[in-house]
Design an enzyme around this catalytic site. Structure first.
Site, PDB file in Angstrom:
ATOM      1  N   CYS A  32      21.041  38.571  59.137  1.00 32.24           N
ATOM      2  CA  CYS A  32      22.380  39.156  59.132  1.00 32.24           C
ATOM      3  C   CYS A  32      22.420  40.584  58.580  1.00 32.24           C
ATOM      4  CB  CYS A  32      23.377  38.256  58.408  1.00 32.24           C
ATOM      5  SG  CYS A  32      22.833  37.741  56.782  1.00 32.24           S
ATOM      6  N   ASP A  92      31.283  40.201  61.911  1.00 34.67           N
ATOM      7  CA  ASP A  92      30.380  39.180  61.390  1.00 34.67           C
ATOM      8  C   ASP A  92      29.059  39.146  62.163  1.00 34.67           C
ATOM      9  OD1 ASP A  92      29.197  36.944  60.348  1.00 34.67           O
ATOM     10  OD2 ASP A  92      31.067  35.794  60.243  1.00 34.67           O
ATOM     11  N   HIS A 124      26.777  36.993  61.976  1.00 37.51           N
ATOM     12  CA  HIS A 124      26.241  35.627  62.113  1.00 37.51           C
ATOM     13  C   HIS A 124      26.585  34.975  63.440  1.00 37.51           C
ATOM     14  CE1 HIS A 124      26.741  36.482  57.795  1.00 37.51           C
ATOM     15  NE2 HIS A 124      25.530  35.954  57.730  1.00 37.51           N
TER      16      HIS A 124
END
Lengths: 463, 585
Positions: free
Chosen positions: B418, B542, B544
């Site tokens: 990440c 994000d 992820h």
């Protein structure tokens, strides 16, 4: 399914005539293969081999004797004939095989059979020698052998697969004569060149032949990649040509449906080149080449042939015509150096003319200064046909205008300008008038020669 | 009769915000449906007697033409300078004259028979501009071979332009069987009806069902791709048909030098949706000629330079299209390949000044170029519907970035990558802002960088070890020369105290922020502060996300979206990496 070939009926008379007159005759079968039908357009007897008069050896006793038999035929002679005839064929037409009239059964007698195979093999190889001539039909290696027995007048046709090594399969072919002349769909276009290349001379020098070869290579690449429109529209490749006409007729139904199919106009569009190297090349060069002008193309297709078959025929035609001209031009060159002493050098390959054969046209090439009558000779010699000078269509292309050349010449060597255009034309004008005056005076003199002579005689006698 | 007048919102805003001390500007516009739409504006300095607008025009999409004058004064008048510009207006018989007075009021006048007539105008909203106008992008390569002299280049390109303008080209709408071609003085369309218009054609490409389903979309300009094909045959029916058989003429000239290169034409045209395909032909001819003129000027400029005078050092021209956010139209630039952006600052500064753009950050470097058809998502947050609330200040990332997340490019980094992805997003931002031309590094390259600078042992290479804010800072410094500020927060709650700092960061630098620490890494791309409630919200990207680059999912599932301060773990510690920018052009 047995391969079927359709031939015009006059070919039968043509064969019969030779079968009854001569011991044996060999010649070429010219035709077109399409998925919908295979058509023969013409049979052309291979001219008799000229004996080399300068060589004493040819007058030996056996030689003429041997030449009386089919076995004495020179393979290279027939192959050469095929090469010359291919130049005269529009795209989409090929030397499809050979015909023979003889007494022997050429398929049964092993000697004759192997001779025939060898002739075909030679022809096949020689037609393949220059890829740009598109000498052999690309989708099949099968060539026809048509035989007419001189005694029985029985006609046999077989096909033989070439280029496969020693194993040559032979298949029967159904040869059919058409009572009515075959209809053809004509497609016309004018392909235009207008390119400037730099001339880079290597140590070895550069020949015209080499330069033409380069032009041919690049033209081939360009033409192969181009998109073809018929009558201003992009057509579906699988559609039959005659279908296009029917559709058109539906659109403007007022016109009578009995119109003979008109010529279709073809346009070619060249997409951009994406394979160019992503660099700037910087070269020292010795001048430039301007290659310009048109190749007039007229292609004849079986009306049921598809659009894509027509497209490849047109592309073949342009390339074949270009290759033919270049070969003929180079064969006739005395000085093959691209950059001779002169500042400007002009290479004008022969131009295309059309010659009628049956219900369509084949072509021939005329060198600058040659009259249409020259075409009659090659038609007689290579196609075994008698046509008249009026039959030759010689305005599809025009010879290069030398004034255009002069203008370019002046353009490029402006520093060494000898005469301005006006001066030049004035000079021409004055020369012309002077010449005309001279002719006039001479002719007057000749016409009144008697009168003048007596007059002068009288004058002198009086004196 | 004077046309109806509309002025793009972009132009209005640029004129109102302008702090220039120049008094005169040029207006650029296009005609559609009896309306003159003003889409562009530039300042005119009248330096060296050169008309810079005639050169600038080559940088604009085809169809956009000079249409009038803008003057920062109270009344229109025909002084020599504006008059000169007005005389060059071809698009309409009645050139436009805008005045912007001290109270920032814009008035429009048409010049009719040497007299000014004040006229009403409508403001063309930005969104409508992108909905109603379509860009056409023509790409082709023309081989160029000529003598390596200025005259040689000029001659050859002039011949090419003549050929193109005389109907010897056709255009193919890429991926279709639609061809546009010129026949004599007429224009033909093959593959569709002559009456078809470009808007309907573009709509027909979008499957109907999905267009209904699509709730979110990014305002990306997808130009209609067009190819150019050269007509190689002559028109048989033309009475001008010259049938001279092929011939070859060789001219000797020694010593001579020649250049040979692929001339890559990449040009845009801006047209209204209702433009008929048959009308498009002439637009494309003009676009091609504009591009050729621009290419010519670049080549000649190079040939005129010392050392390249003979053509030996000539570089391939490369085309870039720019869409600076405030400008509202494309600007096309052609620059010699391989010349670093840094050494072309002078030209860019001039363009900034001409277009009245800030001189603090790059706008026309290579990296700034508009990204057409990106596989990865660009600025997904722009698809989030805006919410206008009172007393709420919102600042987001400035300019473009690419959304990097798990599993992209067939690389499985689920569970550990990440921070790497967040760093890639930041890196892409620096690239798209023109600060760098370095490619976005892969995980391996990031690891290699950290090993090289001695931050990590060599066993780190190829491992699945996490990295944090400091590693991101090291990498940005090493690979891009970008300095970063690091902020520490002991708990998620403490993070809120940094709100003013973050607001200041987005205003000052505008780069994405990487946040990591005890927990997962994220990218902060915007911040919202509600004064009334003393609440901060964060725009989070994000990394992820493991799915495909599909804007609907990314927005609806919240992979890119506004989060309250509850998003942060109350007990975990955080550190933030705030990449800093330096003023540059």
């Amino acid at each position: 399914m047995v391969r079927t070939v359709y031939s015009p009926e006059y070919c039968l008379q043509y064969l019969e005539q030779y079968a009854s007159q001569e011991v044996y005759v060999i010649g070429l079968i010219l035709g077109q293969v399409t998925n919908s039908r295979e058509n023969v357009i013409h049979l052309a007897r291979t001219p008799e081999e000229k004996t080399d008069t300068s060589s004493e050896a040819s007058y030996t006793s056996e030689k003429p004797e041997a030449r009386r038999s089919l076995l004495g035929i020179s393979e290279t002679w027939v192959a050469d004939h095929a090469k010359h005839v291919t130049r005269m064929l529009p795209g989409g037409m090929f030397v499809q095989g050979i015909f023979i009239t003889s007494d022997e059964d050429i398929f049964e007698d092993p000697n004759f059979y192997s001779k025939v195979k060898s002739v075909l093999n030679y022809t096949y190889k020689s037609l393949n020698a220059n890829q740009y001539m598109c000498g052999n039909y690309p989708d099949s290696n099968e060539k026809l052998i048509l035989h007419m027995c001189t005694s029985t007048k029985v006609l046999t046709c077989k096909s033989i697969e070439l280029g496969t090594g020693s194993k040559m399969s032979i298949k029967p072919v159904d040869w059919k004569f058409l009572p009515k002349p075959q209809q053809w769909q004509r497609l016309d276009c004018y392909y235009e060149f207008d390119d400037v290349y730099p001339v880079v001379v290597k140590k070895s020098g550069i020949s015209v032949k080499h330069q033409f070869q380069q032009i041919l290579e690049s033209a081939h690449k360009t033409i192969e990649s181009s998109v073809m429109f018929i009558d201003g529209e992009l057509k579906d490749g699988s559609e039959a040509l005659e279908q296009l006409h029917k559709k058109k007729k539906l659109k403007n139904s007022t016109k009578s449906s009995q119109d003979a199919p008109k010529s279709m106009h073809v346009s070619l569009f060249v997409p951009f080149e994406n394979c160019l190297p992503e660099t700037v090349e910087y070269l020292e060069c010795d001048g430039n080449i301007h290659f310009s002008g048109v190749v007039a193309s007229s292609v004849f297709m079986y009306p049921k042939a598809t659009v894509s078959e027509a497209i490849s025929a047109v592309k073949q035609d342009i390339i074949r015509s270009l290759a033919s001209r270049f070969t003929m031009h180079c064969d006739a060159l005395i000085d093959d150096n691209l950059l001779p002493e002169e500042k400007v050098c002009f290479n004008e390959p022969p131009r295309r003319v059309l010659v009628p054969v049956g219900s369509l046209y084949l072509c021939d090439y005329l060198f600058p200064g040659e009259a249409p009558a020259e075409a009659l000779l090659s038609v007689k010699e290579l196609l075994d046909l008698q046509i008249t000078e009026a039959d030759v269509v010689c305005d599809i292309e025009t010879p290069a205008d030398t004034s255009e050349f002069d203008a370019l010449d002046r353009d490029t060597s402006s520093e060494e300008l000898l005469a301005t255009p006006q001066e030049a034309s004035q000079f021409m004008y004055i020369t012309g008038i002077c010449f005309a005056m001279l002719v006039l005076i001479v002719s007057i003199f000749i016409h009144y020669y008697d009168g003048i002579a007596t007059c002068l005689g009288n004058f002198f006698s009086r004196a | 009769m004077s046309p109806r007048l509309k002025i793009s919102k972009y132009v209005i805003e640029r004129l109102l915000k302008s702090e220039t001390c120049e008094s005169t500007g040029c207006l650029y516009g296009l005609m559609y449906d009896g309306t003159l739409l003003v889409v562009g504006f530039s300042l005119e300095f009248f330096e060296n007697e050169k008309k810079s607008y005639s050169q600038l025009l080559l940088n604009l999409p085809a169809e956009v033409e000079l249409c009038g004058v803008a003057k920062f004064s109270d009344t229109p008048n025909l002084e020599s300078k504006p008059k000169e510009i007005l005389q060059d207006v071809d698009i309409t018989d009645n050139p436009l004259f805008l005045t912007i007075d001290k109270e920032k009021e814009i008035k429009a006048h048409f010049l009719v028979h040497e007299k000014f007539e004040e006229t009403q105008y409508d403001i063309f909203e930005s969104e409508d501009l992108w909905k109603q106008f379509i860009h056409v992008r023509l790409n082709t390569v023309l081989p160029l071979t000529c003598e390596a002299t200025i005259a040689g280049v000029k001659n050859v390109l002039q011949t090419k332009r003549k050929k193109i303008a005389s109907g010897q080209v056709s255009f193919q709408i890429h991926g279709t069987s639609i061809y546009l071609f010129g026949i004599a003085s007429d224009v033909g369309v093959s593959g569709t009806s002559t009456e078809a218009n470009i808007g309907d054609l573009v709509d027909s490409w979008i499957p109907e069902q999905s267009s209904k389903k699509k709730k979110y979309h990014i305002n990306n300009i997808e130009p209609v791709p067009v190819n150019l094909v050269m007509k190689a045959t002559k028109d048989i029916l033309s009475d001008k048909l010259v049938k001279t058989a092929v011939k070859m003429m060789t001219t000797q000239r020694k010593p001579a030098f020649c250049i040979s290169m692929p001339l890559r034409i990449d040009t845009l045209a801006m047209i209204h949706r209702n433009t008929k395909l048959s009308e498009l032909y002439n637009v494309l001819v003009e676009a091609t000629c504009r591009s050729l003129k621009l290419l010519e000027s670049i080549l000649i400029e190079q040939l005129g330079q010392e050392g390249i005078g003979d053509g030996a050092g000539l570089r391939l021209p490369e085309t870039f299209h720019y869409m600076p956010p405030t400008v509202g139209h494309f600007i096309t630039r052609i620059v010699p390949k391989g010349i670093p952006d840094e050494s072309m600052e002078k030209e860019r500064k001039l363009l900034h000044e001409q277009l009245d753009l800030p001189l603090a950050r790059p706008i026309f470097r290579r990296g700034n170029a508009y990204i057409f058809n990106s596989a990865k998502l660009i600025n997904p947050h722009e698809a989030i519907p805006p919410q206008n609330k009172a007393n709420v200040s919102v600042v987001t990332v400035r300019g473009k970035y690419t959304y990097y997340h798990y599993m992209q490019d067939n690389f499985n980094d689920d569970g550990w990558g990440c921070a790497y992805r967040s760093m890639q997003t930041i890196f892409s931002w620096f690239k798209h802002q023109g600060y760098s031309t370095v490619e976005v590094p892969t995980h391996k390259e990031i690891q290699q960088c950290l090993v090289t600078i001695g931050d990590k042992p060599s066993t780190f290479l190829g491992s699945k070890q996490w990295i944090g804010s400091t590693e991101v800072m090291f990498c940005l410094d090493t690979l891009l020369g970008v300095q970063s500020r690091i902020l520490f927060a002991n708990t998620g709650t403490e993070l809120q105290t940094y709100t003013p700092e973050l607001i200041h960061h987005f205003e000052q630098h505008g780069s994405p922020i990487m946040i990591g620490g005890g927990v997962l890494a994220h990218t902060i791309i915007g911040i919202e502060y509600n004064e009334d409630k003393n609440e901060t919200r964060y725009l989070i990207l994000d990394p992820h996300y493991t799915g495909g680059d599909e804007i609907q999912t990314v927005i609806s599932k919240g992979w890119c979206g506004w989060k309250t301060s509850d998003f942060w773990n109350k007990t975990a510690h955080y550190n933030l990496c705030l990449p800093q920018t330096k003023p540059a052009i």
